[in-house]
Write a protein that holds these residues in place. Structure first.
Motif, PDB file in Angstrom:
ATOM      1  N   ASP A 175      11.635 -35.679  30.432  1.00  0.00           N
ATOM      2  CA  ASP A 175      11.791 -35.838  29.211  1.00  0.00           C
ATOM      3  C   ASP A 175      12.551 -37.090  29.004  1.00  0.00           C
ATOM      4  O   ASP A 175      12.442 -37.882  28.232  1.00  0.00           O
ATOM      5  N   TRP A 176      13.517 -37.216  29.918  1.00  0.00           N
ATOM      6  CA  TRP A 176      14.257 -38.430  30.070  1.00  0.00           C
ATOM      7  C   TRP A 176      13.489 -39.787  30.457  1.00  0.00           C
ATOM      8  O   TRP A 176      13.669 -40.760  30.170  1.00  0.00           O
ATOM      9  N   ASP A 177      12.331 -39.398  31.595  1.00  0.00           N
ATOM     10  CA  ASP A 177      11.258 -40.631  31.720  1.00  0.00           C
ATOM     11  C   ASP A 177      10.594 -40.891  30.505  1.00  0.00           C
ATOM     12  O   ASP A 177      10.840 -42.243  30.359  1.00  0.00           O
ATOM     13  N   LYS A 178      10.464 -39.991  29.706  1.00  0.00           N
ATOM     14  CA  LYS A 178       9.603 -40.615  28.444  1.00  0.00           C
ATOM     15  C   LYS A 178      10.869 -41.175  27.271  1.00  0.00           C
ATOM     16  O   LYS A 178      10.103 -42.043  26.391  1.00  0.00           O
ATOM     17  N   LYS A 179      11.992 -40.707  27.432  1.00  0.00           N
ATOM     18  CA  LYS A 179      12.916 -41.615  26.807  1.00  0.00           C
ATOM     19  C   LYS A 179      13.526 -42.988  27.006  1.00  0.00           C
ATOM     20  O   LYS A 179      14.425 -43.676  26.531  1.00  0.00           O
ATOM     21  N   SER A 180      13.212 -43.405  28.308  1.00  0.00           N
ATOM     22  CA  SER A 180      13.890 -44.283  29.044  1.00  0.00           C
ATOM     23  C   SER A 180      13.793 -45.708  28.150  1.00  0.00           C
ATOM     24  O   SER A 180      14.772 -46.278  28.317  1.00  0.00           O
ATOM     25  N   VAL A 181      12.623 -45.898  27.977  1.00  0.00           N
ATOM     26  CA  VAL A 181      12.478 -47.229  27.104  1.00  0.00           C
ATOM     27  C   VAL A 181      13.213 -47.602  26.094  1.00  0.00           C
ATOM     28  O   VAL A 181      14.168 -48.275  25.687  1.00  0.00           O
ATOM     29  N   PHE A 182      13.385 -46.162  25.228  1.00  0.00           N
ATOM     30  CA  PHE A 182      14.093 -46.257  24.033  1.00  0.00           C
ATOM     31  C   PHE A 182      15.596 -46.300  24.382  1.00  0.00           C
ATOM     32  O   PHE A 182      16.454 -47.092  23.791  1.00  0.00           O
ATOM     33  N   MET A 183      16.071 -45.597  25.423  1.00  0.00           N
ATOM     34  CA  MET A 183      17.491 -45.673  25.745  1.00  0.00           C
ATOM     35  C   MET A 183      17.761 -47.319  26.403  1.00  0.00           C
ATOM     36  O   MET A 183      18.868 -47.595  25.941  1.00  0.00           O
ATOM     37  N   ASN A 184      16.859 -47.881  27.027  1.00  0.00           N
ATOM     38  CA  ASN A 184      17.027 -49.084  27.394  1.00  0.00           C
ATOM     39  C   ASN A 184      17.466 -50.103  26.326  1.00  0.00           C
ATOM     40  O   ASN A 184      18.082 -51.133  26.710  1.00  0.00           O
ATOM     41  N   GLU A 185      16.791 -49.908  25.265  1.00  0.00           N
ATOM     42  CA  GLU A 185      17.034 -50.829  24.194  1.00  0.00           C
ATOM     43  C   GLU A 185      18.239 -50.644  23.246  1.00  0.00           C
ATOM     44  O   GLU A 185      19.014 -51.376  22.880  1.00  0.00           O
ATOM     45  N   LYS A 186      18.973 -49.419  23.453  1.00  0.00           N
ATOM     46  CA  LYS A 186      19.989 -48.893  22.717  1.00  0.00           C
ATOM     47  C   LYS A 186      21.324 -48.771  23.374  1.00  0.00           C
ATOM     48  O   LYS A 186      22.414 -49.040  22.724  1.00  0.00           O
ATOM     49  N   VAL A 187      21.450 -48.535  24.567  1.00  0.00           N
ATOM     50  CA  VAL A 187      22.689 -48.067  25.205  1.00  0.00           C
ATOM     51  C   VAL A 187      23.368 -49.241  25.766  1.00  0.00           C
ATOM     52  O   VAL A 187      24.853 -48.969  26.163  1.00  0.00           O
ATOM     53  N   HIS A 188      23.067 -50.367  26.033  1.00  0.00           N
ATOM     54  CA  HIS A 188      23.783 -51.464  26.636  1.00  0.00           C
ATOM     55  C   HIS A 188      24.811 -52.014  25.890  1.00  0.00           C
ATOM     56  O   HIS A 188      25.538 -52.550  26.305  1.00  0.00           O
ATOM     57  N   ASN A 189      24.529 -52.218  24.514  1.00  0.00           N
ATOM     58  CA  ASN A 189      25.636 -52.752  23.596  1.00  0.00           C
ATOM     59  C   ASN A 189      26.248 -51.653  22.662  1.00  0.00           C
ATOM     60  O   ASN A 189      25.702 -51.474  21.788  1.00  0.00           O
ATOM     61  N   SER A 190      27.287 -50.882  23.060  1.00  0.00           N
ATOM     62  CA  SER A 190      27.589 -49.909  22.346  1.00  0.00           C
ATOM     63  C   SER A 190      29.098 -49.931  22.695  1.00  0.00           C
ATOM     64  O   SER A 190      29.811 -50.297  23.656  1.00  0.00           O
ATOM     65  N   ILE A 191      30.220 -49.408  21.657  1.00  0.00           N
ATOM     66  CA  ILE A 191      31.678 -49.246  21.586  1.00  0.00           C
ATOM     67  C   ILE A 191      31.723 -48.378  22.694  1.00  0.00           C
ATOM     68  O   ILE A 191      32.932 -48.209  23.090  1.00  0.00           O
ATOM     69  N   TYR A 192      30.727 -47.181  22.930  1.00  0.00           N
ATOM     70  CA  TYR A 192      31.129 -46.297  24.027  1.00  0.00           C
ATOM     71  C   TYR A 192      31.457 -47.114  25.519  1.00  0.00           C
ATOM     72  O   TYR A 192      32.307 -46.725  26.177  1.00  0.00           O
ATOM     73  N   ASN A 193      30.529 -48.108  25.854  1.00  0.00           N
ATOM     74  CA  ASN A 193      30.778 -48.739  27.209  1.00  0.00           C
ATOM     75  C   ASN A 193      32.239 -49.479  27.164  1.00  0.00           C
ATOM     76  O   ASN A 193      32.760 -49.273  28.073  1.00  0.00           O
ATOM     77  N   LYS A 194      32.396 -49.986  26.024  1.00  0.00           N
ATOM     78  CA  LYS A 194      33.507 -50.790  25.964  1.00  0.00           C
ATOM     79  C   LYS A 194      34.791 -50.152  26.294  1.00  0.00           C
ATOM     80  O   LYS A 194      35.767 -50.213  26.933  1.00  0.00           O
ATOM     81  N   GLU A 195      34.980 -48.919  25.462  1.00  0.00           N
ATOM     82  CA  GLU A 195      36.109 -48.139  25.439  1.00  0.00           C
ATOM     83  C   GLU A 195      36.261 -47.267  26.773  1.00  0.00           C
ATOM     84  O   GLU A 195      37.059 -46.970  27.295  1.00  0.00           O
ATOM     85  N   PHE A 196      34.990 -46.791  27.357  1.00  0.00           N
ATOM     86  CA  PHE A 196      35.000 -46.248  28.759  1.00  0.00           C
ATOM     87  C   PHE A 196      35.486 -47.254  29.803  1.00  0.00           C
ATOM     88  O   PHE A 196      36.376 -46.732  30.570  1.00  0.00           O
ATOM     89  N   LEU A 197      34.893 -48.279  29.676  1.00  0.00           N
ATOM     90  CA  LEU A 197      35.442 -49.364  30.799  1.00  0.00           C
ATOM     91  C   LEU A 197      36.976 -49.777  30.640  1.00  0.00           C
ATOM     92  O   LEU A 197      37.485 -49.913  31.602  1.00  0.00           O
ATOM     93  N   GLU A 198      37.545 -49.865  29.412  1.00  0.00           N
ATOM     94  CA  GLU A 198      38.888 -50.117  29.142  1.00  0.00           C
ATOM     95  C   GLU A 198      39.626 -49.035  29.718  1.00  0.00           C
ATOM     96  O   GLU A 198      40.932 -49.236  30.155  1.00  0.00           O
TER      97      GLU A 198
END
Length: 272
Positions: A33-56
């Motif tokens: 399931d995640w293999d099929k979703k991987s390209v979509f995820m790669n387009e969406k997850v890198h620039n997110s407020i989630y990453n910023k707040e997690f890393l902070e």
């Protein structure tokens, strides 16, 4: 009238977690399931407020190595690798790891080792690290076992995130579907299980952008819902079609967020 009180230590929170996990409407996804979703995820997850707040929230003092469990396409590993000596990126989706490797090459990051394993595999060969993170990846049947694995691989610190509220669909969508769902176990289970393991964890909360439910087409809209709760019947599709055409496409875009519990413990700090 007397009230019989239950001793907190007599409550098996991991058993309660497992029972609710069995009954929840939101079923875990397979590696394919995640293999099929991987390209979509790669387009969406890198620039997110989630990453910023997690890393902070991460304190990297004294941290040289990282194990990123459920690393996906590397939205956190790629940002942390330049600050560390070594990153071990673990995921059960081979396609996610392939994209992470490609992303690392594009950024000339050479200190990430890939590990293709799941929660159910043996982790005997997984290296220990100063910091272990499990970001949005704790979709497990046995939470105590998973938390024990994370703790066993951490030399100094563990940080994990877990969805608040137990549902990935809004109450509005559930009302449209006229479905009674069984939510996933909420984050409070994790805190109680950790407490019974002798771990006093810290709790914070961060945000991620809510999925854009206003899709480019009705088909995309339906796909986003079936990803969360599985197949829909003809009545479900009709109800969603009416909602999509009469309500959703007329709505003004709004900034909406999903909230995540950040649960962490530092093995260097002993709390009495």
């Amino acid at each position: 009238m007397s009230i019989e009180l239950t001793n907190f230590d007599e409550i098996d929170f991991n058993h309660l977690y497992k029972e609710q996990k069995k009954e929840t409407t939101f079923k875990p996804k397979s590696s394919s399931d995640w293999d099929k979703k991987s390209v979509f995820m790669n387009e969406k997850v890198h620039n997110s407020i989630y990453n910023k707040e997690f890393l902070e929230l991460l304190d990297l003092e004294g941290i040289e190595t990282l194990l990123d469990v459920g690393c996906g396409v590397g939205n956190l590993s790629l940002k942390l690798a330049p600050k560390l000596k070594k990153v071990y990126a673990l995921d059960y989706s081979s396609k996610m790891l392939e994209l992470l490797e490609s992303n690392a090459k594009q950024k000339d990051i050479q200190n990430i080792d890939l590990i293709n394993k799941s929660w159910d595999n043996s982790w005997d060969e997984v290296p220990t690290s100063d910091l272990v993170i499990a970001s949005r990846s704790l979709e497990v049947e046995d939470m105590k076992s998973a938390l024990t694995k994370l703790d066993s691989k951490a030399n100094k610190k563990v940080v994990l995130s877990y969805k608040v509220g137990g549902s990935f669909l809004s109450e509005e969508i559930l009302d449209v579907l006229q479905k009674d769902i069984v939510k996933k176990p909420d984050y409070i289970y994790l805190l109680n299980i950790l407490y019974q393991m002798g771990i006093n964890a810290k709790l914070d909360f961060i945000r991620s952008e809510a999925k854009t439910i206003k899709k480019d087409s009705f088909g995309d809209f339906v796909d986003s819902i079936t990803w969360s709760i599985g197949s829909l019947n003809a009545d479900d599709i009709q109800n969603l079609c009416t909602y999509y055409n009469e309500v959703l496409i007329k709505k003004e875009p709004q900034e909406e967020y999903i909230y995540w519990a950040i649960i962490s413990w530092d093995k260097r700090v002993k709390l009495s």
